[in-house]
Design an enzyme around this catalytic site. Sequence first.
Site, PDB file in Angstrom:
ATOM      1  N   GLY A  29       0.822  -1.207   0.000  1.00 49.02           N
ATOM      2  CA  GLY A  29       0.000   0.000   0.000  1.00 49.02           C
ATOM      3  C   GLY A  29       0.851   1.249   0.000  1.00 49.02           C
ATOM      4  O   GLY A  29       2.046   1.188  -0.265  1.00 49.02           O
ATOM      5  N   ASN A  30       0.209   2.367   0.283  1.00 43.72           N
ATOM      6  CA  ASN A  30       0.936   3.629   0.292  1.00 43.72           C
ATOM      7  C   ASN A  30       0.399   4.533   1.410  1.00 43.72           C
ATOM      8  O   ASN A  30      -0.557   4.187   2.091  1.00 43.72           O
ATOM      9  CB  ASN A  30       0.849   4.310  -1.074  1.00 43.72           C
ATOM     10  CG  ASN A  30      -0.579   4.637  -1.448  1.00 43.72           C
ATOM     11  OD1 ASN A  30      -1.196   5.530  -0.874  1.00 43.72           O
ATOM     12  ND2 ASN A  30      -1.128   3.890  -2.409  1.00 43.72           N
ATOM     13  N   ARG A  31       1.004   5.688   1.576  1.00 40.62           N
ATOM     14  CA  ARG A  31       0.711   6.554   2.713  1.00 40.62           C
ATOM     15  C   ARG A  31      -0.378   7.591   2.454  1.00 40.62           C
ATOM     16  O   ARG A  31      -0.523   8.531   3.217  1.00 40.62           O
ATOM     17  CB  ARG A  31       1.978   7.291   3.148  1.00 40.62           C
ATOM     18  CG  ARG A  31       3.070   6.371   3.638  1.00 40.62           C
ATOM     19  CD  ARG A  31       4.253   7.189   4.134  1.00 40.62           C
ATOM     20  NE  ARG A  31       5.407   6.350   4.383  1.00 40.62           N
ATOM     21  CZ  ARG A  31       5.562   5.609   5.479  1.00 40.62           C
ATOM     22  NH1 ARG A  31       4.629   5.600   6.404  1.00 40.62           N
ATOM     23  NH2 ARG A  31       6.645   4.870   5.618  1.00 40.62           N
TER      24      ARG A  31
END
Length: 222
Positions: A29-31
């Site tokens: 995933g990502n932030r």
Amino acid sequence: GVPRDLAGRRVVVSAGGTREAIDPVRFIGNRSSGLQGYSLARTAVARGAEVTVIAANVALPDPAGAKVVRVESTAELREAVLSASDGADAVVMAAAVADFRPVARSDSKIKKTSGEPEPIHLAENPDILAELGARRAAEGQGPSVIVGFAAETDNVLANGRDKLARKGCDLLVVNQVGEGLAFGRPDNAATILSADGASAYVPLGPKDDLSDAVWSLVSARL
Ligand code: C5P
């Protein structure tokens, strides 16, 4: 007062960040927090638009007055965005989309082994924004205004121009990212590039200011 320049318009905003499952408990995933996307949704509602937000893993209260569709993976985001975009006036892709996904998702939790761990093989995800642009170019119909976001760490404007052309969007909001910038913060600074060559700099300020600048440019193109 707030302009009602989006009254009668249907807009779609993607927000948050997609997750690609590795196994039942892990993901890539990502932030992205969804703050900018939800700000875009709220400000569009305030300006009179009918708003659909496609929310990828956003842990924020729903933007009042918008329809929220929740998704997790890029494949789900793609389905939801394409379906909501049908007949929409504008689509803003503010979501951070995972570029890759594991080729195979394990049905059971991957166990720690002694020695060399198994590699995770990746496949490239479809580019939803580019697909929207390509479909519109090929079919001569689709959203009147397509807006992308780009987070760049260097050569911000040159990379932005390239990306705008490559993805066939009308506006590209480019912000510089890095330590302490943009992600999860309430404020943002960006340059909004237009396909006609113009650019507008929005100085560091609340994310709603950037959203309003985007909607003003969208509204001028409707
Ligand atoms: O290529 P890059 O990820 O920098 O492009 C960012 C823009 O493209 C964002 O608007 C994002 O929502 C969109 N995007 C997409 N599908 C992808 C990757 C990015 O729609 N697979």
